[in-house]
Design an enzyme around this catalytic site. Structure first.
Site, PDB file in Angstrom:
ATOM      1  N   HIS A 149      11.939  61.353  27.432  1.00  0.00           N
ATOM      2  CA  HIS A 149      13.108  60.511  27.137  1.00  0.00           C
ATOM      3  C   HIS A 149      14.288  61.326  26.624  1.00  0.00           C
ATOM      4  O   HIS A 149      15.391  60.809  26.519  1.00  0.00           O
ATOM      5  CB  HIS A 149      12.731  59.450  26.097  1.00  0.00           C
ATOM      6  CG  HIS A 149      11.811  58.400  26.651  1.00  0.00           C
ATOM      7  ND1 HIS A 149      12.230  57.151  27.023  1.00  0.00           N
ATOM      8  CD2 HIS A 149      10.487  58.441  26.937  1.00  0.00           C
ATOM      9  CE1 HIS A 149      11.210  56.456  27.492  1.00  0.00           C
ATOM     10  NE2 HIS A 149      10.134  57.223  27.450  1.00  0.00           N
ATOM     11  N   ASP A 164      22.306  64.110  24.206  1.00  0.00           N
ATOM     12  CA  ASP A 164      21.491  62.895  24.206  1.00  0.00           C
ATOM     13  C   ASP A 164      20.786  62.781  25.549  1.00  0.00           C
ATOM     14  O   ASP A 164      21.406  63.040  26.583  1.00  0.00           O
ATOM     15  CB  ASP A 164      22.406  61.665  24.012  1.00  0.00           C
ATOM     16  CG  ASP A 164      21.735  60.580  23.184  1.00  0.00           C
ATOM     17  OD1 ASP A 164      20.492  60.488  23.244  1.00  0.00           O
ATOM     18  OD2 ASP A 164      22.447  59.828  22.493  1.00  0.00           O
TER      19      ASP A 164
HETATM   20  P1  ADP Z   1      17.981  57.005  20.505  1.00  0.00           P
HETATM   21  O1  ADP Z   1      16.875  56.674  21.462  1.00  0.00           O
HETATM   22  O2  ADP Z   1      18.234  58.467  20.308  1.00  0.00           O
HETATM   23  O3  ADP Z   1      17.878  56.294  19.192  1.00  0.00           O
HETATM   24  P2  ADP Z   1      19.638  55.303  22.214  1.00  0.00           P
HETATM   25  O4  ADP Z   1      21.100  55.008  22.140  1.00  0.00           O
HETATM   26  O5  ADP Z   1      19.148  55.659  23.573  1.00  0.00           O
HETATM   27  O6  ADP Z   1      19.350  56.451  21.164  1.00  0.00           O
HETATM   28  O7  ADP Z   1      18.802  54.034  21.744  1.00  0.00           O
HETATM   29  C1  ADP Z   1      18.970  53.461  20.475  1.00  0.00           C
HETATM   30  C2  ADP Z   1      18.532  52.009  20.505  1.00  0.00           C
HETATM   31  O8  ADP Z   1      18.431  51.552  19.145  1.00  0.00           O
HETATM   32  C3  ADP Z   1      19.543  51.112  21.198  1.00  0.00           C
HETATM   33  O9  ADP Z   1      18.857  50.074  21.859  1.00  0.00           O
HETATM   34  C4  ADP Z   1      20.385  50.565  20.032  1.00  0.00           C
HETATM   35  O10 ADP Z   1      20.942  49.292  20.251  1.00  0.00           O
HETATM   36  C5  ADP Z   1      19.364  50.515  18.912  1.00  0.00           C
HETATM   37  N1  ADP Z   1      20.015  50.741  17.611  1.00  0.00           N
HETATM   38  C6  ADP Z   1      20.544  51.893  17.150  1.00  0.00           C
HETATM   39  N2  ADP Z   1      21.056  51.715  15.914  1.00  0.00           N
HETATM   40  C7  ADP Z   1      20.870  50.419  15.591  1.00  0.00           C
HETATM   41  C8  ADP Z   1      21.182  49.603  14.459  1.00  0.00           C
HETATM   42  N3  ADP Z   1      21.798  50.089  13.369  1.00  0.00           N
HETATM   43  N4  ADP Z   1      20.820  48.312  14.492  1.00  0.00           N
HETATM   44  C9  ADP Z   1      20.191  47.805  15.573  1.00  0.00           C
HETATM   45  N5  ADP Z   1      19.865  48.518  16.670  1.00  0.00           N
HETATM   46  C10 ADP Z   1      20.197  49.803  16.684  1.00  0.00           C
END
Ligand code: ADP
Length: 500
Positions: free
Chosen positions: A173, A379
């Site tokens: 991922h 990322d």
């Molecule tokens: P990573 O996998 O590195 O965390 P991504 O952007 O691919 O980054 O995925 C993050 C996921 O977590 C997304 O679905 C996002 O909406 C969720 N997310 C991140 N921060 C928050 C938050 N503060 N509250 C709710 N959901 C969150």
């Protein structure tokens, strides 16, 4: 939600018309209520709901006596969630240590943060071995096994050593860096070699795939077949890019339903524009660099005083690891600095919410924000970028600003693409987004939405499983095990059971 998976899972001639069971293995199992947050958790949960499979991984609990304890088994939405605990030493060595203090920074190109500890690496391999041994008694001959992410790189090789003959796939991922970076970890050949036990190794982007192929060529004298598979170490391994998507229909619906939610009440937005960033609190997300761009924007464009606000939503993560404590403190400091410099009575240039938000509220909030500012330093994909696009009102959409170093930038080319290290350039892109005429916003958004819709989470899962089920030349061993260097030999018995 799974549009064609059952057909795909049963369609192949060698499956004798029976549905193959899907066995998903990931570090954490997000079954039941927990599956409602996080794109990947939802995607895997849906896949398993359709195929009635098994989801296996760590429970999230740490217990002293876990080695004598059988896995905990729970029926959830038609599939079986099976979890095991980790001991304190395993948690430290496998999870916090090798996975998150060595592999995570390494694979995100952050050699400065890599802590390479051979003892932790040893524990990482031992935990993979133990998890594989616990899974084996639950496996059936025709299972499709799909291991996920950097915690479980050696998992397939561990299963092969247990004589598992099923198709086993792996999906990374997060990014795969250029070989010069990957080779910085001690014993990198051992780690990489274990990937060759899979039938299919999936990456987020063609760039990650290319990096892996370059690595395999340089360190294992791998060759590429006409079909783009790798002939390496006596096997043929399929390698391909499968950019992960989101559930667009579900997220867009939540955004529409919740954009006027009372919990989102705040200053009227008629003459006020919001820029939003949503991230885990991680050094890979480029948060200080982003705040510096915001600071530059207020320095150079005083007309935005009281007219815009940057809203940062950040979820603390991996607490207890020093690099995460450092980024947390750094973000507090820089937000305080910007607010102290530019804030006025009744208005702060930056609003900061340091906690997780319910997913429905997050969707509604994203719809209300005029600019989505997604600027990671590196990322694998970045799902928030896709969620921002899905959440917009197509008639009056916001503008997505996206880092060139997010995997999503390879698909979402109609975003304003920025270099997060270029403070002035990022500030300029924010200015351009705030001033962009509606007709340009609509045109860009329509193209972005088409892409996000076409390559959604169902598409991702379908593409991957089709490739895993499809005829794999990996079942014919054509070459003797071989390696470019004397250190790169097969672990004993790694390929046992590959032949029918
Ligand atoms: P990573 O996998 O590195 O965390 P991504 O952007 O691919 O980054 O995925 C993050 C996921 O977590 C997304 O679905 C996002 O909406 C969720 N997310 C991140 N921060 C928050 C938050 N503060 N509250 C709710 N959901 C969150």
């Amino acid at each position: 939600m799974l549009k064609q998976s059952p057909a795909a899972i049963t369609a192949q001639g060698d499956l004798r018309g029976r549905t193959r069971r899907l066995v998903v293995v990931s570090n954490r199992v997000a079954a039941g209520a927990a599956a409602t947050s996080g794109g990947l958790a939802v995607a895997l949960s849906e896949a398993l709901t359709m195929s009635g499979g098994l989801w296996f991984g760590w429970s999230g609990n740490i217990s002293e006596d876990c080695h004598g304890t059988p896995p905990s088994i729970e029926r959830v939405n038609g599939y079986t969630a099976t979890t095991v605990d980790l001991s304190p030493g395993e948690h430290e060595g496998y999870y916090s240590g090798f996975s998150n203090e060595c592999l995570w920074p390494l694979l995100h190109y952050r050699l400065d943060l890599v802590k390479a500890d051979r003892q932790q690496m040893e524990i990482y391999f031992l935990v993979n071995e133990r998890l594989a041994k616990m899974l084996v008694p639950m496996l059936r001959k025709d299972d499709l096994i799909w291991a996920h992410d950097y915690h479980l790189i050696p998992f397939g090789a561990c299963l092969r050593r247990q004589n598992v003959r099923s198709k086993i796939g792996f999906f990374l991922h997060i990014p795969f860096p250029p070989p010069e970076i990957f080779a910085a970890v001690p014993d990198h050949e051992k780690l990489a070699r274990s990937l060759f036990a899979y039938d299919l190794v999936g990456f987020q982007t063609p760039r990650d795939r290319e990096n892996f192929i370059r690595y395999a060529r340089e360190h294992f004298a791998a060759r590429l077949t006409g079909e783009g598979a790798l002939k390496v170490a006596g096997r043929t391994v399929k390698v391909d890019a499968f950019p992960i998507g989101i559930d667009v229909v579900q997220f867009a619906g939540e955004a529409r339903r919740n954009c006027d939610h009372p919990d989102l009440a705040g200053p009227t937005e008629a003459n006020f524009k919001r820029i939003v960033g949503v991230d885990r609190l991680d050094y890979s997300k480029g948060l200080p660099e982003r705040l510096m761009a915001i600071e530059t924007l207020f320095e150079t464009s005083p007309e935005y005083s009281k007219a815009i606000q940057y809203l940062q939503i950040a979820t603390p993560t991996r607490e207890g690891i020093s690099a995460y404590e450092a980024i947390d403190a750094e973000l507090d400091r820089i937000i305080g600095q910007v607010n102290g410099r530019f804030g006025t009575f009744g208005w702060s240039p930056v609003a900061y919410i340091k906690r997780r938000m319910p997913r429905n509220l997050l969707a509604g909030l994203l719809r209300r924000c005029h600019v989505g500012l997604i600027s990671p330093l590196r990322d694998g994909m970045n799902l928030v970028a896709k969620e921002y696009v899905a959440a917009q009102d197509p008639l009056d959409p916001g503008v997505l600003i996206l880092s060139q170093f997010a995997g999503a930038a390879e698909q979402l080319k109609e975003a304003l693409i920025v270099n997060p290290y270029d403070t002035e350039g990022t500030a300029g892109a924010i200015r351009r987004a705030l001033e962009m005429p509606k007709v340009e916003r609509q045109a860009r958004h329509a193209m972005l939405l088409d892409k996000v819709r076409a390559e959604d989470v169902d598409w991702w899962r379908q593409q991957y499983l089709d490739a895993l089920i499809g005829e794999l030349p990996g079942e014919v061993i054509e070459d003797q095990p071989r390696a470019a260097s004397g250190t790169a030999a097969w672990p004993a018995g790694i390929d046992q059971g590959l032949r029918a």
